[in-house]
Design a protein around this motif. Structure first.
Motif, PDB file in Angstrom:
ATOM      1  N   SER A 168      -3.033 -13.438   0.221  1.00 47.19           N
ATOM      2  CA  SER A 168      -3.861 -12.384   0.794  1.00 47.19           C
ATOM      3  C   SER A 168      -3.397 -11.442   0.765  1.00 47.19           C
ATOM      4  O   SER A 168      -2.399 -11.070   2.361  1.00 47.19           O
ATOM      5  N   VAL A 169      -3.041 -10.208   0.612  1.00 44.61           N
ATOM      6  CA  VAL A 169      -2.752  -9.389   1.116  1.00 44.61           C
ATOM      7  C   VAL A 169      -3.233  -7.622   1.049  1.00 44.61           C
ATOM      8  O   VAL A 169      -4.393  -7.520   0.617  1.00 44.61           O
ATOM      9  N   VAL A 170      -3.570  -7.408   2.519  1.00 45.32           N
ATOM     10  CA  VAL A 170      -4.293  -6.699   2.923  1.00 45.32           C
ATOM     11  C   VAL A 170      -3.089  -5.369   2.985  1.00 45.32           C
ATOM     12  O   VAL A 170      -2.373  -4.822   4.191  1.00 45.32           O
ATOM     13  N   LEU A 171      -3.910  -3.878   2.102  1.00 47.65           N
ATOM     14  CA  LEU A 171      -2.915  -2.700   2.655  1.00 47.65           C
ATOM     15  C   LEU A 171      -4.548  -1.837   3.354  1.00 47.65           C
ATOM     16  O   LEU A 171      -5.264  -1.880   2.774  1.00 47.65           O
ATOM     17  N   ILE A 172      -3.401  -1.630   4.377  1.00 47.60           N
ATOM     18  CA  ILE A 172      -4.468  -0.474   5.297  1.00 47.60           C
ATOM     19  C   ILE A 172      -4.128   1.090   4.994  1.00 47.60           C
ATOM     20  O   ILE A 172      -2.638   1.237   5.475  1.00 47.60           O
ATOM     21  N   ASP A 173      -4.553   1.671   4.485  1.00 48.03           N
ATOM     22  CA  ASP A 173      -4.540   3.124   4.090  1.00 48.03           C
ATOM     23  C   ASP A 173      -3.144   3.528   4.015  1.00 48.03           C
ATOM     24  O   ASP A 173      -3.165   4.371   4.988  1.00 48.03           O
ATOM     25  N   PRO A 174      -2.612   3.321   2.708  1.00 46.59           N
ATOM     26  CA  PRO A 174      -1.089   4.079   2.230  1.00 46.59           C
ATOM     27  C   PRO A 174      -1.470   4.254   1.285  1.00 46.59           C
ATOM     28  O   PRO A 174      -2.235   4.939   0.991  1.00 46.59           O
TER      29      PRO A 174
ATOM     30  N   VAL B 233      -0.059 -11.823   4.332  1.00 44.56           N
ATOM     31  CA  VAL B 233       0.361 -10.108   4.323  1.00 44.56           C
ATOM     32  C   VAL B 233      -0.789  -8.570   5.255  1.00 44.56           C
ATOM     33  O   VAL B 233      -1.308  -8.691   3.939  1.00 44.56           O
ATOM     34  N   ILE B 234       0.018  -7.916   5.190  1.00 43.47           N
ATOM     35  CA  ILE B 234      -0.649  -7.255   6.048  1.00 43.47           C
ATOM     36  C   ILE B 234      -0.242  -6.513   6.387  1.00 43.47           C
ATOM     37  O   ILE B 234       0.784  -5.831   7.025  1.00 43.47           O
ATOM     38  N   GLY B 235      -0.215  -5.270   5.982  1.00 46.51           N
ATOM     39  CA  GLY B 235       0.840  -4.063   6.215  1.00 46.51           C
ATOM     40  C   GLY B 235      -0.529  -2.010   6.675  1.00 46.51           C
ATOM     41  O   GLY B 235      -1.185  -2.211   5.602  1.00 46.51           O
ATOM     42  N   HIS B 236      -0.184  -1.851   7.306  1.00 48.91           N
ATOM     43  CA  HIS B 236      -0.726  -0.149   7.887  1.00 48.91           C
ATOM     44  C   HIS B 236       0.307   0.699   7.636  1.00 48.91           C
ATOM     45  O   HIS B 236       1.329   0.785   7.659  1.00 48.91           O
ATOM     46  N   SER B 237      -0.169   2.045   6.395  1.00 47.31           N
ATOM     47  CA  SER B 237       0.632   2.984   6.187  1.00 47.31           C
ATOM     48  C   SER B 237       1.511   2.876   5.349  1.00 47.31           C
ATOM     49  O   SER B 237       1.938   2.302   4.763  1.00 47.31           O
ATOM     50  N   MET B 238       2.965   2.916   6.181  1.00 45.82           N
ATOM     51  CA  MET B 238       4.687   3.082   5.249  1.00 45.82           C
ATOM     52  C   MET B 238       4.406   1.437   5.643  1.00 45.82           C
ATOM     53  O   MET B 238       5.147   1.414   4.812  1.00 45.82           O
TER      54      MET B 238
ATOM     55  N   ALA C 162       1.874  -0.592   4.711  1.00 51.46           N
ATOM     56  CA  ALA C 162       1.512  -0.829   3.863  1.00 51.46           C
ATOM     57  C   ALA C 162       2.701  -1.101   2.332  1.00 51.46           C
ATOM     58  O   ALA C 162       2.975  -1.443   1.734  1.00 51.46           O
ATOM     59  N   LEU C 163       3.486  -0.253   2.164  1.00 54.88           N
ATOM     60  CA  LEU C 163       4.827   0.320   1.243  1.00 54.88           C
ATOM     61  C   LEU C 163       5.576  -0.421   1.664  1.00 54.88           C
ATOM     62  O   LEU C 163       5.960  -1.064   0.486  1.00 54.88           O
ATOM     63  N   VAL C 164       6.150  -0.776   3.217  1.00 55.36           N
ATOM     64  CA  VAL C 164       7.210  -2.097   3.177  1.00 55.36           C
ATOM     65  C   VAL C 164       6.940  -3.133   2.150  1.00 55.36           C
ATOM     66  O   VAL C 164       7.630  -3.896   2.011  1.00 55.36           O
ATOM     67  N   VAL C 165       5.306  -3.828   2.382  1.00 53.70           N
ATOM     68  CA  VAL C 165       4.535  -4.595   2.144  1.00 53.70           C
ATOM     69  C   VAL C 165       5.138  -4.549   0.348  1.00 53.70           C
ATOM     70  O   VAL C 165       5.275  -5.744   0.115  1.00 53.70           O
ATOM     71  N   LEU C 166       4.367  -3.365  -0.715  1.00 50.07           N
ATOM     72  CA  LEU C 166       4.742  -3.267  -1.999  1.00 50.07           C
ATOM     73  C   LEU C 166       5.818  -3.525  -2.045  1.00 50.07           C
ATOM     74  O   LEU C 166       6.685  -4.349  -3.369  1.00 50.07           O
ATOM     75  N   SER C 167       6.894  -3.496  -1.351  1.00 42.80           N
ATOM     76  CA  SER C 167       8.482  -3.533  -1.951  1.00 42.80           C
ATOM     77  C   SER C 167       8.823  -4.530  -1.154  1.00 42.80           C
ATOM     78  O   SER C 167      10.022  -5.532  -1.877  1.00 42.80           O
ATOM     79  N   LEU C 168       7.974  -5.588  -0.626  1.00 44.02           N
ATOM     80  CA  LEU C 168       8.119  -7.177  -0.394  1.00 44.02           C
ATOM     81  C   LEU C 168       7.817  -8.097  -1.492  1.00 44.02           C
ATOM     82  O   LEU C 168       8.263  -8.648  -1.832  1.00 44.02           O
ATOM     83  N   PHE C 169       6.895  -7.399  -2.234  1.00 39.01           N
ATOM     84  CA  PHE C 169       6.407  -7.527  -3.690  1.00 39.01           C
ATOM     85  C   PHE C 169       7.308  -9.188  -4.272  1.00 39.01           C
ATOM     86  O   PHE C 169       6.789  -9.935  -4.690  1.00 39.01           O
ATOM     87  N   LYS C 170       8.389  -8.451  -4.615  1.00 36.43           N
ATOM     88  CA  LYS C 170       9.530  -9.221  -5.255  1.00 36.43           C
ATOM     89  C   LYS C 170       9.565 -10.598  -5.256  1.00 36.43           C
ATOM     90  O   LYS C 170      10.462 -11.440  -5.251  1.00 36.43           O
ATOM     91  N   TYR C 171       9.426 -10.259  -3.709  1.00 35.53           N
ATOM     92  CA  TYR C 171       9.636 -11.179  -2.979  1.00 35.53           C
ATOM     93  C   TYR C 171       9.286 -12.865  -2.535  1.00 35.53           C
ATOM     94  O   TYR C 171       9.855 -13.333  -2.020  1.00 35.53           O
ATOM     95  N   LEU C 172       8.238 -12.024  -2.561  1.00 33.67           N
ATOM     96  CA  LEU C 172       7.046 -13.707  -2.169  1.00 33.67           C
ATOM     97  C   LEU C 172       6.450 -14.415  -3.020  1.00 33.67           C
ATOM     98  O   LEU C 172       7.480 -14.282  -4.590  1.00 33.67           O
TER      99      LEU C 172
END
Length: 249
Positions: free
Chosen positions: A108-114, A84-89, A91-101
């Motif tokens: 493997s989670v990669v956040l790009i410059d959030p 799971v990869i998210g860029h900028s905002m 990446a914040l969406v990815v963080l908000s999906l953590f509880k559903y993973l």
């Protein structure tokens, strides 16, 4: 019947490995065209959805990041993802999906410059900057002149992402997420997930500061030399390497 939002797809539908890529503000799924193409060659089915209010999609009931995340739940209900990869905002969406993973499946989670935290006094300048940029209507040539590491295809997708989004997206999403504070969501990371945060070259004085990430345990923080906020255009291989590194370890 549950429907899924619009998305771009790379790779074979029969691939036994999956990657989920989420774009940022005033962008679109094709911001990941090089990352996604590379992952597809490595045997992944890559899904990159378009967020609410982007790529000709109507906005949601509000502009909260959590609303953007909840809209993508059908994807997580339909399949499990290895990457799971998210860029900028995104990446914040990815963080908000953590509880559903998944709680036990390695991811493997990669956040790009959030931009995890932005103080109220800086938000004013940031809002003006983003709003002005979205209304400037830069051409591909303009983007290439400003960003020497971008290809023409990168610049075209950047222009398209801006043009097919809503002209008030930046204002709406900034106003809809006050205070701009998302670091607390890191605590929702499933124990089985490996988290890497990529940070633009510190010389460029971006919104994400190393100390914002370094204080958390079990996070791999990587500063990408010579990279701007748009690491997926300039150093897509770094994103792929970090995503696969977490899978292989």
């Amino acid at each position: 019947m549950t429907t899924v939002p619009s998305a771009s797809q790379w790779g074979s539908p029969t691939a036994n490995r999956r990657a989920f890529l989420i774009h940022g503000l005033d962008s679109s799924s094709h911001t990941f065209h090089r990352v996604a193409s590379t992952l597809a060659t490595k045997g992944y089915l890559v899904i990159a959805p378009n967020l609410l209010g982007h790529a000709l999609r109507k906005p949601g009931v509000d502009f909260k990041v959590q609303t953007l995340a909840d809209d993508l739940l059908p994807y997580l209900q339909a399949a499990e993802y290895d990457i799971v990869i998210g860029h900028s905002m995104g990446a914040l969406v990815v963080l908000s999906l953590f509880k559903y993973l998944p709680k036990t499946k390695p991811t493997s989670v990669v956040l790009i410059d959030p931009s995890l935290e932005i103080a109220a006094e800086r938000m004013v300048d940031w809002k003006v900057k983003l709003s002005d940029h979205s209304r400037t209507n830069l051409s591909p040539e303009d983007y290439m002149a400003l960003n020497p590491l971008w290809t023409r295809e990168d610049a075209i997708w950047r222009v398209l992402g801006t043009q097919i989004g809503r002209s008030t997206n930046s204002d709406d999403h900034i106003d809809g997420n006050v205070p701009w504070s998302f670091s607390h969501l890191i605590a929702d990371k499933p124990a089985a997930a490996a988290l890497t945060v990529l940070i633009e070259d510190l010389r460029f004085n971006g919104a994400l500061k190393l100390e914002s990430v370094a204080k958390f345990k079990d996070i791999r923080a990587v500063i990408v030399p010579n990279a701007s906020h748009w690491i997926q255009y300039e150093f897509p291989e770094v994103i792929v390497e970090e995503a696969l590194r977490n899978i292989e370890e």
